[in-house]
Write a protein that holds these residues in place. Structure first.
Motif, PDB file in Angstrom:
ATOM      1  N   HIS A  92       1.141  -0.740  -0.084  1.00  0.00           N
ATOM      2  CA  HIS A  92      -0.049  -0.065   0.089  1.00  0.00           C
ATOM      3  C   HIS A  92       0.501   1.910   0.080  1.00  0.00           C
ATOM      4  CE1 HIS A  92      -3.727  -2.509   0.074  1.00  0.00           C
ATOM      5  NE2 HIS A  92      -3.237  -3.274   1.615  1.00  0.00           N
ATOM      6  N   PRO A  93       0.521   2.502  -0.686  1.00  0.00           N
ATOM      7  CA  PRO A  93       1.000   3.256  -1.456  1.00  0.00           C
ATOM      8  C   PRO A  93       1.182   4.400   0.671  1.00  0.00           C
ATOM      9  CG  PRO A  93      -0.646   3.584  -2.164  1.00  0.00           C
ATOM     10  CD  PRO A  93      -0.676   2.546  -1.176  1.00  0.00           C
ATOM     11  N   SER A 120       8.054  13.429 -12.390  1.00  0.00           N
ATOM     12  CA  SER A 120       8.610  12.221 -12.001  1.00  0.00           C
ATOM     13  C   SER A 120       7.225  11.574 -11.573  1.00  0.00           C
ATOM     14  CB  SER A 120       9.992  12.145 -10.846  1.00  0.00           C
ATOM     15  OG  SER A 120      11.202  12.893 -11.395  1.00  0.00           O
ATOM     16  N   PRO A 121       7.438  10.558 -11.906  1.00  0.00           N
ATOM     17  CA  PRO A 121       5.871   9.883 -10.823  1.00  0.00           C
ATOM     18  C   PRO A 121       6.006   9.286  -9.899  1.00  0.00           C
ATOM     19  CG  PRO A 121       6.386   8.858 -14.118  1.00  0.00           C
ATOM     20  CD  PRO A 121       7.525   9.941 -13.552  1.00  0.00           C
ATOM     21  N   GLY A 122       5.500  10.062  -9.396  1.00  0.00           N
ATOM     22  CA  GLY A 122       5.105   9.543  -7.812  1.00  0.00           C
ATOM     23  C   GLY A 122       4.745  10.626  -7.191  1.00  0.00           C
ATOM     24  N   SER A 123       5.830  12.268  -7.612  1.00  0.00           N
ATOM     25  CA  SER A 123       6.261  13.467  -6.711  1.00  0.00           C
ATOM     26  C   SER A 123       5.665  14.142  -7.370  1.00  0.00           C
ATOM     27  CB  SER A 123       7.295  12.915  -6.695  1.00  0.00           C
ATOM     28  OG  SER A 123       8.193  13.038  -7.566  1.00  0.00           O
ATOM     29  N   LEU A 124       5.189  15.250  -6.765  1.00  0.00           N
ATOM     30  CA  LEU A 124       4.211  16.568  -7.490  1.00  0.00           C
ATOM     31  C   LEU A 124       4.801  17.612  -6.918  1.00  0.00           C
ATOM     32  CD1 LEU A 124       1.626  17.317  -9.183  1.00  0.00           C
ATOM     33  CD2 LEU A 124       0.253  17.560  -7.046  1.00  0.00           C
ATOM     34  N   SER A 125       5.338  18.382  -7.146  1.00  0.00           N
ATOM     35  CA  SER A 125       5.401  20.120  -6.435  1.00  0.00           C
ATOM     36  C   SER A 125       3.817  21.118  -6.372  1.00  0.00           C
ATOM     37  CB  SER A 125       6.340  21.050  -7.496  1.00  0.00           C
ATOM     38  OG  SER A 125       6.994  20.292  -7.645  1.00  0.00           O
ATOM     39  N   ALA A 126       3.664  20.870  -4.839  1.00  0.00           N
ATOM     40  CA  ALA A 126       2.491  21.538  -5.394  1.00  0.00           C
ATOM     41  C   ALA A 126       2.174  22.789  -4.294  1.00  0.00           C
ATOM     42  CB  ALA A 126       1.866  20.990  -3.363  1.00  0.00           C
ATOM     43  N   LEU A 139       4.157  13.337  -2.183  1.00  0.00           N
ATOM     44  CA  LEU A 139       5.370  11.884  -2.048  1.00  0.00           C
ATOM     45  C   LEU A 139       3.905  10.534  -2.814  1.00  0.00           C
ATOM     46  CD1 LEU A 139       8.031  12.309  -0.802  1.00  0.00           C
ATOM     47  CD2 LEU A 139       7.568  12.597  -3.035  1.00  0.00           C
ATOM     48  N   LEU A 140       3.936  10.047  -4.037  1.00  0.00           N
ATOM     49  CA  LEU A 140       2.724   9.106  -3.794  1.00  0.00           C
ATOM     50  C   LEU A 140       3.358   8.041  -2.333  1.00  0.00           C
ATOM     51  CD1 LEU A 140       0.882   7.513  -5.007  1.00  0.00           C
ATOM     52  CD2 LEU A 140       1.754   6.918  -6.239  1.00  0.00           C
ATOM     53  N   ASP A 141       4.164   7.929  -2.228  1.00  0.00           N
ATOM     54  CA  ASP A 141       4.428   6.461  -1.669  1.00  0.00           C
ATOM     55  C   ASP A 141       6.727   7.335  -1.105  1.00  0.00           C
ATOM     56  OD1 ASP A 141       4.611   4.449  -0.606  1.00  0.00           O
ATOM     57  OD2 ASP A 141       6.294   3.607  -2.085  1.00  0.00           O
ATOM     58  N   GLU A 142       5.974   7.547   0.312  1.00  0.00           N
ATOM     59  CA  GLU A 142       7.098   8.013   1.164  1.00  0.00           C
ATOM     60  C   GLU A 142       8.484   6.868   1.227  1.00  0.00           C
ATOM     61  OE1 GLU A 142       8.354  11.244   4.813  1.00  0.00           O
ATOM     62  OE2 GLU A 142       6.662   9.999   4.711  1.00  0.00           O
ATOM     63  N   PRO A 143       9.364   6.797   0.585  1.00  0.00           N
ATOM     64  CA  PRO A 143      10.758   5.268   0.765  1.00  0.00           C
ATOM     65  C   PRO A 143      10.463   5.476   2.179  1.00  0.00           C
ATOM     66  CG  PRO A 143      11.022   7.492  -0.834  1.00  0.00           C
ATOM     67  CD  PRO A 143      10.246   8.278   0.002  1.00  0.00           C
ATOM     68  N   ASP A 147      10.738  10.259   7.434  1.00  0.00           N
ATOM     69  CA  ASP A 147      12.248  10.408   7.397  1.00  0.00           C
ATOM     70  C   ASP A 147      12.022  11.251   6.574  1.00  0.00           C
ATOM     71  OD1 ASP A 147      14.583  11.696   7.492  1.00  0.00           O
ATOM     72  OD2 ASP A 147      15.051   9.331   7.010  1.00  0.00           O
ATOM     73  N   ALA A 148      10.910  12.951   6.502  1.00  0.00           N
ATOM     74  CA  ALA A 148      11.661  13.561   5.270  1.00  0.00           C
ATOM     75  C   ALA A 148      12.979  14.427   4.964  1.00  0.00           C
ATOM     76  CB  ALA A 148      10.838  14.971   5.335  1.00  0.00           C
ATOM     77  N   ALA A 149      13.634  14.515   5.683  1.00  0.00           N
ATOM     78  CA  ALA A 149      14.491  14.603   5.475  1.00  0.00           C
ATOM     79  C   ALA A 149      16.117  13.517   4.554  1.00  0.00           C
ATOM     80  CB  ALA A 149      15.823  14.694   6.592  1.00  0.00           C
ATOM     81  N   ALA A 150      15.603  12.672   5.331  1.00  0.00           N
ATOM     82  CA  ALA A 150      16.429  11.596   3.678  1.00  0.00           C
ATOM     83  C   ALA A 150      16.361  11.926   2.321  1.00  0.00           C
ATOM     84  CB  ALA A 150      16.295  10.279   3.798  1.00  0.00           C
ATOM     85  N   GLU A 151      14.249  12.536   2.528  1.00  0.00           N
ATOM     86  CA  GLU A 151      13.713  12.443   0.783  1.00  0.00           C
ATOM     87  C   GLU A 151      14.246  13.894   0.054  1.00  0.00           C
ATOM     88  OE1 GLU A 151      12.086  11.259  -2.833  1.00  0.00           O
ATOM     89  OE2 GLU A 151      12.595  10.420  -1.720  1.00  0.00           O
ATOM     90  N   CYS A 152      14.328  15.103   1.082  1.00  0.00           N
ATOM     91  CA  CYS A 152      14.968  16.385   0.533  1.00  0.00           C
ATOM     92  C   CYS A 152      16.085  16.406   0.754  1.00  0.00           C
ATOM     93  CB  CYS A 152      14.389  17.190   2.092  1.00  0.00           C
ATOM     94  SG  CYS A 152      12.829  17.875   2.209  1.00  0.00           S
ATOM     95  N   ALA A 153      17.273  15.406   0.957  1.00  0.00           N
ATOM     96  CA  ALA A 153      18.454  15.176   0.603  1.00  0.00           C
ATOM     97  C   ALA A 153      18.648  14.754  -0.570  1.00  0.00           C
ATOM     98  CB  ALA A 153      19.232  14.685   1.915  1.00  0.00           C
TER      99      ALA A 153
END
Length: 168
Positions: A92-93, A120-126, A139-143, A147-153
């Motif tokens: 599940h996403p 990029s599929p799965g992400s959107l600038s809101a 993000l459709l599916d936060e990896p 841990d938002a900092a990891a995605e931002c980095a």
């Protein structure tokens, strides 16, 4: 006539790119399509030129090519991840909103970063904050949940760092 030919002097690469795009969309190299493509490119470029803020300076064009290659590869990988997410019914996403602090200040670079993320599929600038310092992403599916900092980095390292070097 002079006004119509002005884009050839001011933005020749834009005219060439729009002409090539027209020919690609038409799937034909017929002389009539080429002529129509050039006329449309000239008309479009001259129509939008009053809204342009002037020439865009690219400090390191090779890095721009690397950026575009990186975006193409990342879009391919994102497509595969979304396909895996769809084809795995037990998975599940985990959608999430993430705030990305920005170091970019150049308007076109900000536009390019936001567009890249949305492509990029799965992400959107809101949303972009009023002071243009924070970009809200969906993000459709936060990896890594929470841990938002990891995605931002990752975004800052893969995209923003290059854009900071390309655009002064």
């Amino acid at each position: 006539m002079r006004r119509l030919l002005k884009p050839l002097r001011d933005a020749p690469m834009t005219v060439v790119a729009l002409t090539l795009l027209w020919l690609l969309l038409q799937g034909s190299l017929a002389p009539g399509q080429l002529l129509l493509g050039v006329l449309l490119a000239l008309a479009i470029t001259s129509a939008v030129s009053p809204f342009s803020s002037g020439r865009l300076r690219v400090r390191r064009p090779l890095l721009l090519a690397i950026f575009l290659w990186r975006v193409a590869v990342d879009i391919l990988i994102a497509n595969l991840r979304i396909a895996a997410l769809i084809l795995t019914p037990s998975r599940h996403p985990r959608p999430a909103f993430v705030e990305l602090p920005l170091a970019l200040t150049q308007p076109f670079a900000l536009y390019l970063l936001a567009s890249t993320i949305s492509l990029s599929p799965g992400s959107l600038s809101a949303d972009l904050s009023d002071d243009r310092r924070v970009l809200l992403l969906h993000l459709l599916d936060e990896p890594d949940p929470g841990d938002a900092a990891a995605e931002c980095a990752k975004i800052k390292d893969r995209y923003e760092r290059l854009l900071l070097e390309v655009f002064p």
